[in-house]
Design a protein around this motif. Structure first.
Motif, mmCIF file in Angstrom:
data_model
loop_
_atom_site.group_PDB
_atom_site.id
_atom_site.type_symbol
_atom_site.label_atom_id
_atom_site.label_comp_id
_atom_site.label_asym_id
_atom_site.label_seq_id
_atom_site.Cartn_x
_atom_site.Cartn_y
_atom_site.Cartn_z
ATOM 1 N N HIS A 59 -5.120 10.192 0.522
ATOM 2 C CA HIS A 59 -4.479 9.907 1.814
ATOM 3 C C HIS A 59 -2.971 10.167 1.828
ATOM 4 O O HIS A 59 -2.264 9.737 2.747
ATOM 5 C CB HIS A 59 -4.822 8.494 2.269
ATOM 6 N N VAL A 75 0.846 -1.199 0.000
ATOM 7 C CA VAL A 75 0.000 0.000 0.000
ATOM 8 C C VAL A 75 0.885 1.254 0.000
ATOM 9 O O VAL A 75 1.763 1.411 0.861
ATOM 10 C CB VAL A 75 -0.936 -0.004 1.221
ATOM 11 N N SER A 109 -4.881 -1.777 5.227
ATOM 12 C CA SER A 109 -4.938 -0.435 4.638
ATOM 13 C C SER A 109 -3.811 0.494 5.074
ATOM 14 O O SER A 109 -3.031 0.181 5.964
ATOM 15 C CB SER A 109 -6.279 0.270 4.912
ATOM 16 N N CYS A 110 -3.791 1.684 4.445
ATOM 17 C CA CYS A 110 -2.771 2.677 4.762
ATOM 18 C C CYS A 110 -2.993 3.306 6.128
ATOM 19 O O CYS A 110 -2.127 3.988 6.647
ATOM 20 C CB CYS A 110 -2.734 3.751 3.675
ATOM 21 N N CYS A 141 -4.363 -2.696 -1.265
ATOM 22 C CA CYS A 141 -5.466 -1.907 -0.702
ATOM 23 C C CYS A 141 -6.676 -2.800 -0.482
ATOM 24 O O CYS A 141 -7.453 -2.609 0.434
ATOM 25 C CB CYS A 141 -5.845 -0.784 -1.651
ATOM 26 N N HIS A 153 1.003 4.382 0.947
ATOM 27 C CA HIS A 153 1.350 5.213 2.100
ATOM 28 C C HIS A 153 2.018 4.421 3.216
ATOM 29 O O HIS A 153 2.393 4.976 4.232
ATOM 30 C CB HIS A 153 0.114 5.945 2.625
ATOM 31 N N ASP A 207 -3.701 10.709 -4.771
ATOM 32 C CA ASP A 207 -4.365 9.874 -3.774
ATOM 33 C C ASP A 207 -4.634 10.723 -2.548
ATOM 34 O O ASP A 207 -3.716 11.341 -2.009
ATOM 35 C CB ASP A 207 -3.462 8.693 -3.407
HETATM 36 S S1 SF4 Z 1 -5.601 1.466 1.571
HETATM 37 FE FE1 SF4 Z 1 -7.537 2.403 1.017
HETATM 38 S S2 SF4 Z 1 -7.381 4.533 1.591
HETATM 39 FE FE2 SF4 Z 1 -5.318 3.677 1.611
HETATM 40 S S3 SF4 Z 1 -4.479 4.154 -0.420
HETATM 41 FE FE3 SF4 Z 1 -5.403 2.116 -0.534
HETATM 42 S S4 SF4 Z 1 -7.507 2.464 -1.221
HETATM 43 FE FE4 SF4 Z 1 -6.721 4.436 -0.528
#
Ligand code: SF4
Lengths: 432, 174
Positions: free
Chosen positions: A123, A100, A307-308, A368, A102, A121
């Motif tokens: 986030h 992911v 997730s991030c 993700c 981030h 993106d």
């Molecule tokens: S984990 Fe979810 S919020 Fe984070 S970058 Fe991926 S899709 Fe976007």
């Protein structure tokens, strides 16, 4: 007059001031993933400008849908792959090495205090945890970033959130940020940077700080920022050790991005976390937040840990601690996605993956995944997911599905119970 | 420059997010045109049917914090390929607003009072809006009524609209 962190960063990166408070700033890094970048690439090709401003400053990952699930997502990956190759972008992370965005970019050492970063993106605000200005942008901004290494922003306004007090047991960075968003509202920080400070932030790991900053956008914020300190230096040390004589020297250098004591803020919010309970969202907006104790008993069908926001090693440790020796409810589908290969492999070494699997979780590759209902873990109409992600919009994980956002501890406890519940009962059961 | 005048679609809610404007499952599309049928597909509003109500519209009038959520430029593109280049509201999410101007489209903010008035007078009628960029004036008409409201737009945003977007602007300046 004193300056905030974002003001210092802007002033040191100014390229042009075309009108009013618009600042065109120089970018230290442009991050790219396969969902928002291909249209920019195609447009550059059509304009006969298929080049990048500096290949060493562009970092690329395939993370949203990986492995590709159909011909369309395969094509998105292909566009990114070929573009990275023909433009000599070294830092391209394809399947087997991808995670992911981030989570993987900080882990690779691509973020520094004082940096300016954009990505297609929302986030991207996560990277402010390092004292950087990092903002989500659309594809056109991304395209110009790739081509010219600049981006235009309004000169930043900042809200300072001072988090003090003693974090109660079972309460985590996720609970703090959910309750902050509950207070600010989904547009409470629109067009503003949020500086997070106070003894609570000082005590948080980089992982916890990333969880805080990750959700700044859910209050409309452009970026969340934590001040660089020894925790920041220690996290980055393996990447910067050749640049500084010792950690103290690195810290001194990074401290030039600390805010001045007379910096001007739009608002300063003091927040004592000492009485904070674990938090969870209800409804379809991330500011619809309540203590878990008031939502207890809500039936769920799926639990997603990843997730991030909360797919990092600390998150997996916390969830595994709750799950250890327990089985998840028969009625629950549990999915865990470690956010990067490095996190995956550490979780394996620490025995965490075994705990998840013994409890009845399905383990996926770093992606993700279920977070945005695009690849795996999609909800059916009327289904409910307890999730460690950051967005509970209507349809986010699948049309007609409901998402409740919460910490990894609460998600793990809810998986065992089959309904939303607090993590203490499992922890206290174990203590007995 | 794009066309900013035509029939109005009223969306009477605040915080309409990008997932409602264009659901994530369509983000695998790599051409703008393919987004056309899916605009506002997941938006739930009393009596609103996306395919029927979007047809033939050029302007959207809505409430506060429009376009919050993800950074996807697919949201303005989905409007653009449906011929909608102007969105008027009380306020916008930062990324969405920037994306609009970056595409040479416009996101115009009016006061809560003005927006309220427009909803009261026009929301139930077939409404036509003319945007005059030289005079900074919006002329809104339905049978038997006409309202004029002036708006402001920053010099930079205007330059983006005139250049046809940020890529063209940046390319000639940096
Ligand atoms: S984990 Fe979810 S919020 Fe984070 S970058 Fe991926 S899709 Fe976007």
């Amino acid at each position: 007059m004193g300056k905030t962190v974002a003001e210092k960063i802007f002033d040191s990166h100014l390229v042009d001031n075309p009108s009013g408070d618009i600042n065109v700033i120089r970018l230290d890094a442009v991050f790219c993933h396969e969902i928002t970048t291909p249209v920019a690439i195609n447009d550059l090709v059509v304009r006969d400008k298929d080049r990048v401003f500096d290949a060493s400053k562009i970092k690329v990952v395939i993370d949203h849908v990986t492995p590709a699930k159909d011909s369309k997502t395969a094509a998105q990956g292909k566009i990114l792959r070929e573009w990275s190759r023909r433009n000599h972008i070294q830092d391209f992370f394809d399947i087997g090495r991808n995670g992911v965005c981030h989570a993987i970019f900080p882990e690779k050492g691509f973020v520094r205090p004082g940096y300016t970063i954009i990505m297609g993106d929302s986030h991207t605000c996560t990277h402010g945890a390092f004292g950087a200005f990092a903002a989500g942008v659309g594809t056109t901004d991304l395209e110009v970033g790739i081509l010219k290494g600049v981006c235009a922003f309004h000169y930043p306004h900042t809200i300072k959130i001072v988090l003090n007090g003693h974090m109660p047991e079972g309460v985590y960075a996720k609970d703090v940020i959910l309750s902050v968003i509950g207070r600010l509202g989904v547009s409470g920080a629109t067009n503003k940077v949020i500086e997070f400070t106070g003894s609570v932030v000082d005590a948080l790991s980089m992982e916890g700080r990333m969880t805080l900053c990750n959700m700044a956008i859910e209050a409309g914020g452009t970026c969340g920022i934590c001040y660089p300190d020894m925790t920041t230096v220690a996290y980055l040390w393996k990447f910067i050790k050749d640049e500084y004589s010792d950690k103290k020297a690195a810290l001194e250098d990074f401290e030039k991005f600390l805010p001045d004591s007379d910096a001007k803020y739009d608002e300063v919010i003091d927040f004592d976390v000492s009485d904070l309970e674990p938090q969870v969202t209800f409804g379809y907006k991330p500011d619809n937040v309540k203590p878990v104790s008031e939502m207890k008993g809500i039936k769920i069908d799926q639990v997603y840990i990843g997730s991030c926001t909360n797919g990092r090693i600390e998150d997996l440790r916390v969830a595994a601690q709750v799950l250890k020796g327990n089985k998840i409810s028969d009625s629950i589908r549990g999915i865990v996605s470690p956010a990067t290969p490095e996190i995956f492999s550490r979780a394996m070494d620490e025995g965490l993956l075994k705990i998840f699997m013994d409890a009845g979780f399905c383990l996926t590759n770093p992606t993700c995944g279920a977070c945005l209902g695009m690849s795996n873990g999609v909800l059916a109409e009327g289904e409910v997911c307890a999730s460690t992600t950051n967005r509970n919009f209507n349809g986010r994980m699948g049309k007609g599905g409901m998402v409740h956002l919460m910490s990894p501890a609460t998600a793990a406890a809810s998986a065992i119970a089959g309904y939303i519940t607090n993590s203490d009962r499992y922890k206290s059961a174990k203590r007995k | 420059m794009k066309n900013f005048s035509g029939k109005v679609l009223f969306l009477d809610r605040s915080d309409i997010n990008t997932d409602e404007i264009i659901p994530a499952k369509y983000l695998t599309e790599i051409t703008k045109e393919s987004l056309k049928p899916y605009l506002l597909e997941d938006l739930k509003l009393d009596g609103f049917e996306s395919l029927r109500d979007v047809e033939g519209k050029t302007v959207v009038i809505t409430r506060a914090n429009f376009g919050c959520g993800s950074s996807r430029e697919h949201a303005p593109w989905a409007f653009e390929v449906n011929g909608i280049n102007l969105i008027i509201g009380e306020s916008f999410a930062r990324i969405f607003r920037q994306n609009m101007f970056n595409c040479g489209m416009m996101a115009i903010e009016l006061s809560v009072r003005d927006i309220d008035r427009l909803f009261k007078i026009f929301a139930d009628r077939e409404t036509f809006l003319e945007a005059d960029l030289e005079k900074n004036l919006l002329v809104i008409k339905a049978e038997g009524v006409e309202e004029k409201i002036s708006f402001s737009i920053s010099e930079f945003d205007r330059a983006l609209v005139e250049a046809g977007g940020w890529v063209a602007y940046a390319d000639s300046h940096y």
